[in-house]
Design a protein around this motif. Sequence first.
Motif, PDB file in Angstrom:
ATOM      1  N   LEU A  14      10.735 -15.925  86.626  1.00  0.00           N
ATOM      2  CA  LEU A  14      12.200 -16.211  86.428  1.00  0.00           C
ATOM      3  C   LEU A  14      12.607 -16.101  84.950  1.00  0.00           C
ATOM      4  O   LEU A  14      13.560 -15.398  84.633  1.00  0.00           O
ATOM      5  CB  LEU A  14      12.740 -17.590  87.095  1.00  0.00           C
ATOM      6  CG  LEU A  14      14.230 -18.049  86.845  1.00  0.00           C
ATOM      7  CD1 LEU A  14      15.118 -16.691  87.448  1.00  0.00           C
ATOM      8  CD2 LEU A  14      14.651 -19.404  87.591  1.00  0.00           C
ATOM      9  N   GLN A  15      11.998 -16.818  84.336  1.00  0.00           N
ATOM     10  CA  GLN A  15      12.239 -16.413  82.818  1.00  0.00           C
ATOM     11  C   GLN A  15      11.967 -15.087  82.165  1.00  0.00           C
ATOM     12  O   GLN A  15      13.099 -14.802  81.633  1.00  0.00           O
ATOM     13  CB  GLN A  15      11.486 -17.474  81.874  1.00  0.00           C
ATOM     14  CG  GLN A  15      11.574 -19.092  82.179  1.00  0.00           C
ATOM     15  CD  GLN A  15      13.186 -19.305  82.078  1.00  0.00           C
ATOM     16  OE1 GLN A  15      13.870 -19.055  81.060  1.00  0.00           O
ATOM     17  NE2 GLN A  15      13.585 -20.182  82.826  1.00  0.00           N
ATOM     18  N   ASP A  16      11.148 -14.434  82.719  1.00  0.00           N
ATOM     19  CA  ASP A  16      10.856 -13.130  82.353  1.00  0.00           C
ATOM     20  C   ASP A  16      12.016 -12.201  82.886  1.00  0.00           C
ATOM     21  O   ASP A  16      12.290 -11.185  82.354  1.00  0.00           O
ATOM     22  CB  ASP A  16       9.693 -12.761  82.668  1.00  0.00           C
ATOM     23  CG  ASP A  16       8.326 -13.085  82.182  1.00  0.00           C
ATOM     24  OD1 ASP A  16       8.635 -13.881  81.059  1.00  0.00           O
ATOM     25  OD2 ASP A  16       7.362 -12.896  82.432  1.00  0.00           O
ATOM     26  N   ALA A  17      12.433 -12.506  84.197  1.00  0.00           N
ATOM     27  CA  ALA A  17      13.572 -11.948  84.778  1.00  0.00           C
ATOM     28  C   ALA A  17      14.826 -11.958  83.969  1.00  0.00           C
ATOM     29  O   ALA A  17      15.563 -11.237  83.742  1.00  0.00           O
ATOM     30  CB  ALA A  17      13.666 -12.370  86.292  1.00  0.00           C
ATOM     31  N   ILE A  18      15.208 -13.237  83.600  1.00  0.00           N
ATOM     32  CA  ILE A  18      16.572 -13.542  82.698  1.00  0.00           C
ATOM     33  C   ILE A  18      16.321 -12.425  81.396  1.00  0.00           C
ATOM     34  O   ILE A  18      17.444 -11.931  81.042  1.00  0.00           O
ATOM     35  CB  ILE A  18      16.453 -14.818  82.422  1.00  0.00           C
ATOM     36  CG1 ILE A  18      16.860 -15.702  83.733  1.00  0.00           C
ATOM     37  CG2 ILE A  18      17.590 -15.070  81.286  1.00  0.00           C
ATOM     38  CD1 ILE A  18      16.733 -17.130  83.417  1.00  0.00           C
ATOM     39  N   GLU A  19      15.119 -12.656  80.595  1.00  0.00           N
ATOM     40  CA  GLU A  19      15.059 -11.833  79.421  1.00  0.00           C
ATOM     41  C   GLU A  19      15.229 -10.080  79.915  1.00  0.00           C
ATOM     42  O   GLU A  19      16.017  -9.677  79.114  1.00  0.00           O
ATOM     43  CB  GLU A  19      13.451 -11.856  78.960  1.00  0.00           C
ATOM     44  CG  GLU A  19      13.056 -13.084  78.365  1.00  0.00           C
ATOM     45  CD  GLU A  19      14.442 -13.497  77.023  1.00  0.00           C
ATOM     46  OE1 GLU A  19      14.797 -12.707  76.274  1.00  0.00           O
ATOM     47  OE2 GLU A  19      15.263 -14.509  77.237  1.00  0.00           O
ATOM     48  N   PHE A  20      14.367  -9.899  81.079  1.00  0.00           N
ATOM     49  CA  PHE A  20      14.873  -8.310  81.299  1.00  0.00           C
ATOM     50  C   PHE A  20      16.179  -8.050  81.504  1.00  0.00           C
ATOM     51  O   PHE A  20      16.775  -7.233  81.119  1.00  0.00           O
ATOM     52  CB  PHE A  20      14.065  -7.977  82.330  1.00  0.00           C
ATOM     53  CG  PHE A  20      13.935  -6.970  82.901  1.00  0.00           C
ATOM     54  CD1 PHE A  20      13.369  -5.720  82.451  1.00  0.00           C
ATOM     55  CD2 PHE A  20      14.551  -6.383  84.090  1.00  0.00           C
ATOM     56  CE1 PHE A  20      13.448  -4.455  82.936  1.00  0.00           C
ATOM     57  CE2 PHE A  20      14.982  -4.937  84.400  1.00  0.00           C
ATOM     58  CZ  PHE A  20      14.179  -4.148  84.103  1.00  0.00           C
ATOM     59  N   LEU A  21      17.097  -9.019  82.250  1.00  0.00           N
ATOM     60  CA  LEU A  21      18.067  -8.555  82.841  1.00  0.00           C
ATOM     61  C   LEU A  21      19.079  -8.590  81.231  1.00  0.00           C
ATOM     62  O   LEU A  21      20.104  -7.791  81.220  1.00  0.00           O
ATOM     63  CB  LEU A  21      19.010  -9.768  83.417  1.00  0.00           C
ATOM     64  CG  LEU A  21      20.375  -9.878  84.055  1.00  0.00           C
ATOM     65  CD1 LEU A  21      20.686  -8.586  84.654  1.00  0.00           C
ATOM     66  CD2 LEU A  21      20.844 -11.000  84.693  1.00  0.00           C
ATOM     67  N   LYS A  22      18.842  -9.801  80.468  1.00  0.00           N
ATOM     68  CA  LYS A  22      19.563  -9.568  79.205  1.00  0.00           C
ATOM     69  C   LYS A  22      19.511  -8.231  78.382  1.00  0.00           C
ATOM     70  O   LYS A  22      20.387  -7.765  77.771  1.00  0.00           O
ATOM     71  CB  LYS A  22      19.194 -10.723  78.160  1.00  0.00           C
ATOM     72  CG  LYS A  22      19.942 -11.859  78.929  1.00  0.00           C
ATOM     73  CD  LYS A  22      19.336 -12.985  77.668  1.00  0.00           C
ATOM     74  CE  LYS A  22      19.738 -14.416  78.102  1.00  0.00           C
ATOM     75  NZ  LYS A  22      19.368 -15.509  77.294  1.00  0.00           N
ATOM     76  N   GLU A  23      18.215  -7.777  78.452  1.00  0.00           N
ATOM     77  CA  GLU A  23      17.848  -6.537  77.665  1.00  0.00           C
ATOM     78  C   GLU A  23      18.826  -5.207  78.321  1.00  0.00           C
ATOM     79  O   GLU A  23      18.975  -4.368  77.611  1.00  0.00           O
ATOM     80  CB  GLU A  23      16.274  -6.312  77.798  1.00  0.00           C
ATOM     81  CG  GLU A  23      15.449  -6.673  76.810  1.00  0.00           C
ATOM     82  CD  GLU A  23      13.990  -6.298  77.125  1.00  0.00           C
ATOM     83  OE1 GLU A  23      13.607  -5.215  77.628  1.00  0.00           O
ATOM     84  OE2 GLU A  23      13.215  -7.435  76.809  1.00  0.00           O
ATOM     85  N   LYS A  24      18.710  -5.286  79.786  1.00  0.00           N
ATOM     86  CA  LYS A  24      19.162  -4.101  80.195  1.00  0.00           C
ATOM     87  C   LYS A  24      20.656  -4.250  80.615  1.00  0.00           C
ATOM     88  O   LYS A  24      21.189  -3.051  80.857  1.00  0.00           O
ATOM     89  CB  LYS A  24      18.499  -3.973  81.684  1.00  0.00           C
ATOM     90  CG  LYS A  24      17.141  -3.708  81.635  1.00  0.00           C
ATOM     91  CD  LYS A  24      16.630  -2.488  81.053  1.00  0.00           C
ATOM     92  CE  LYS A  24      15.214  -2.360  80.945  1.00  0.00           C
ATOM     93  NZ  LYS A  24      15.097  -1.337  80.132  1.00  0.00           N
ATOM     94  N   ILE A  25      21.333  -5.259  80.030  1.00  0.00           N
ATOM     95  CA  ILE A  25      22.716  -5.467  80.484  1.00  0.00           C
ATOM     96  C   ILE A  25      23.779  -4.437  79.789  1.00  0.00           C
ATOM     97  O   ILE A  25      24.682  -4.106  80.285  1.00  0.00           O
ATOM     98  CB  ILE A  25      23.186  -6.907  80.215  1.00  0.00           C
ATOM     99  CG1 ILE A  25      24.380  -7.428  81.262  1.00  0.00           C
ATOM    100  CG2 ILE A  25      23.474  -7.149  78.854  1.00  0.00           C
ATOM    101  CD1 ILE A  25      24.603  -8.773  81.034  1.00  0.00           C
ATOM    102  N   PHE A  26      23.416  -4.164  78.444  1.00  0.00           N
ATOM    103  CA  PHE A  26      24.285  -3.338  77.841  1.00  0.00           C
ATOM    104  C   PHE A  26      24.086  -1.585  78.034  1.00  0.00           C
ATOM    105  O   PHE A  26      24.915  -0.975  77.821  1.00  0.00           O
ATOM    106  CB  PHE A  26      24.268  -3.510  76.162  1.00  0.00           C
ATOM    107  CG  PHE A  26      25.112  -4.622  76.222  1.00  0.00           C
ATOM    108  CD1 PHE A  26      26.301  -4.405  76.259  1.00  0.00           C
ATOM    109  CD2 PHE A  26      24.780  -5.789  75.455  1.00  0.00           C
ATOM    110  CE1 PHE A  26      27.461  -5.359  75.726  1.00  0.00           C
ATOM    111  CE2 PHE A  26      25.796  -6.715  75.235  1.00  0.00           C
ATOM    112  CZ  PHE A  26      26.962  -6.686  75.222  1.00  0.00           C
ATOM    113  N   ASP A  27      22.828  -1.347  78.313  1.00  0.00           N
ATOM    114  CA  ASP A  27      22.581   0.222  78.415  1.00  0.00           C
ATOM    115  C   ASP A  27      22.087   0.596  79.827  1.00  0.00           C
ATOM    116  O   ASP A  27      21.753   1.742  80.084  1.00  0.00           O
ATOM    117  CB  ASP A  27      21.193   0.544  77.399  1.00  0.00           C
ATOM    118  CG  ASP A  27      20.478  -0.476  76.958  1.00  0.00           C
ATOM    119  OD1 ASP A  27      20.876  -1.144  76.200  1.00  0.00           O
ATOM    120  OD2 ASP A  27      19.329  -0.695  77.595  1.00  0.00           O
ATOM    121  N   THR A  28      22.343  -0.387  80.873  1.00  0.00           N
ATOM    122  CA  THR A  28      22.148   0.023  82.263  1.00  0.00           C
ATOM    123  C   THR A  28      23.632  -0.101  82.912  1.00  0.00           C
ATOM    124  O   THR A  28      24.354  -1.089  82.377  1.00  0.00           O
ATOM    125  CB  THR A  28      20.872  -0.035  82.751  1.00  0.00           C
ATOM    126  OG1 THR A  28      21.148  -1.594  83.374  1.00  0.00           O
ATOM    127  CG2 THR A  28      19.706   0.045  81.932  1.00  0.00           C
TER     128      THR A  28
END
Lengths: 216, 216
Positions: free
Chosen positions: B137-151
Motif C-alpha cells: 500500500l505504501q508503494d502504491a501511494i508513492e506510485f500514484l503520486k508519481e503518476k498523478i501529473f503526467d498520466t
Amino acid sequence: MDINNPLYKNQGIHAVLSLFTVEDGKFKVFLIKRKNQPYKDMWTLVGGACYNNETIDDALKREMFEKAGLKNINFKMFNVYSNPQRSPLCRMIAIAYVGVIDSNRVKYLKETNKTQDADWFLIDRVPLLAYDHQEILQDAIEFLKEKIFDTTILKDLFPPNFTLPQLHKAYESILNKQIDRRNFRKGLLQKNIIVDTGKFEEISGKKPSKLYRFKI
Amino acid sequence: MDINNPLYKNQGIHAVLSLFTVEDGKFKVFLIKRKNQPYKDMWTLVGGACYNNETIDDALKREMFEKAGLKNINFKMFNVYSNPQRSPLCRMIAIAYVGVIDSNRVKYLKETNKTQDADWFLIDRVPLLAYDHQEILQDAIEFLKEKIFDTTILKDLFPPNFTLPQLHKAYESILNKQIDRRNFRKGLLQKNIIVDTGKFEEISGKKPSKLYRFKI
DNA sequence: ACAAAAGTGTTGCATATACACCCATGG
DNA sequence: CCATGGGTGTATATGCAACACTTTTGT
C-alpha cells in the motif's frame, strides 16, 4: 485459496533480462542460443525459471550465472508478461528486467549446460527470438530510453573513470538521435550525479578529456 | 526447465490491487476483511490468486468481483513482490496494481464467500493489514503520486462531468499539500486532456462551476 | 601549422511560479 | 448586501534549446 485446485498448478515464474551495452558507440543487446527444447537452437534473452525458495531477483542472478557465466550485474524490473500461451510446455509468467553493463569488463561463457552460444548483437541486427522475447526486448528498449535521463541506469556502462564524450556517444546511440554536446554536458553536470576526478584520459592525437566518475 | 523439479512447484501468483478514491476531499483506500485462514478476520487489499489459464489482469478482475462484487475498474501494474516468506501457506508472488475510482458510482458487496466486510478507509486510518500489504500500500501511494501529473490515472475518479475545484481538491488530498488554484487550472488545461462541456453544476450558495470531461 | 576532438558561455524561448482582484449565486 | 467559492491575468524566475569559437595534443 484452495492449494489443491488444479487451476493453480503447473504455472511457473520466469525472470527475463534485456542486458544492454554500448560498444564502439553501438547499442547492443546480449543474447544466448538455446541448447534444448523448446525453441532449441534459437536465440533468447537471458533468464530462467524461479525456484520457490528464492526471490525473482535472486533467480535472475542464478540463471544469468548458470546460462551465461554472468556475475555482478545490476538490473531493474519494468514489466510482467502473463499471456497463458506465451510459453509452450507450461504456463509461465515472465518478470522482465533491464540491465546495462560495460561489455569490456563483463565475462561471459559462450557455452554452458543449457546454452550453445552467447553474444552481443547490434540492436538493429537482432535475430528472431524465442518465446515473446521480441516484444519484451522492444518494451525494454522503450523503458531504458525513458529512464536514461532521470536515473543512474547507465552507471555500470563504463569503467569507474569515464569521459563525457564517451557518455555522450552512449546516449546518442541508445536514443538513436543527436544531442548537442554543450547542452548534454551542462544538463548532466547540474544533475550532480557525476564528479570530476581531476585525472585525464591518456589517448593521443587529440586533446585529452577529463575523467569523471559516478557519485553513487 | 525440468517441469518436475520440486523447486518449481507449490508457488502461485497473486494479483493485488490498491484501489483508491477521494470522498469529500478525503483520500481513501478500499479494504476487505478476510473470512478464512490464513489471516482470518484481518483486513487486506483486494486481490487473489491467478489461474493458469488467465492473464494476471484477468485474474484481478475475477477476484475483485468474487471478493467484493467490484466490476469495470481500470488499474495499472507497478511492482512485484517475491519474498518467499511473504505468504504463509505456499510461496506466492504478488503482482501489485493501482486503481482509482469514484466511490459514489462503484457498487461493492460487504460480504461474499471469502469476505466478511469491505469498506473505504481514510489513508491515515488504515488498520493493520495481512501479508505484506502494508508495504504494498505504501508503494502504491508513492506510485500514484508519481503518476498523478503526467498520466490520466485519475480519469475514473469522478463522474463523466466534473468541476475543476473538485479535481483540485482531489490532487491536494492525494499529494497531501496545497496547490495554487490558478496554476493548477492553467497547467491542467494546457495538457489538453480535459474539455469544457459548456454546462454548469447546480449547487447553491455560490457561483456555479463549469463542468469538464476527460477527452479520452 | 595542421588535424582532431575537447571544452566553454550567451541569448532567446518556453514553462512554471507567485500573487490579487472581480464575479455569480443564494440567502 | 453579504458570504461563499469560482474564475481570470500578469510579472517574474527558472529551466531548456540553439548556437560558434577557442584550447590542447600529436604529428
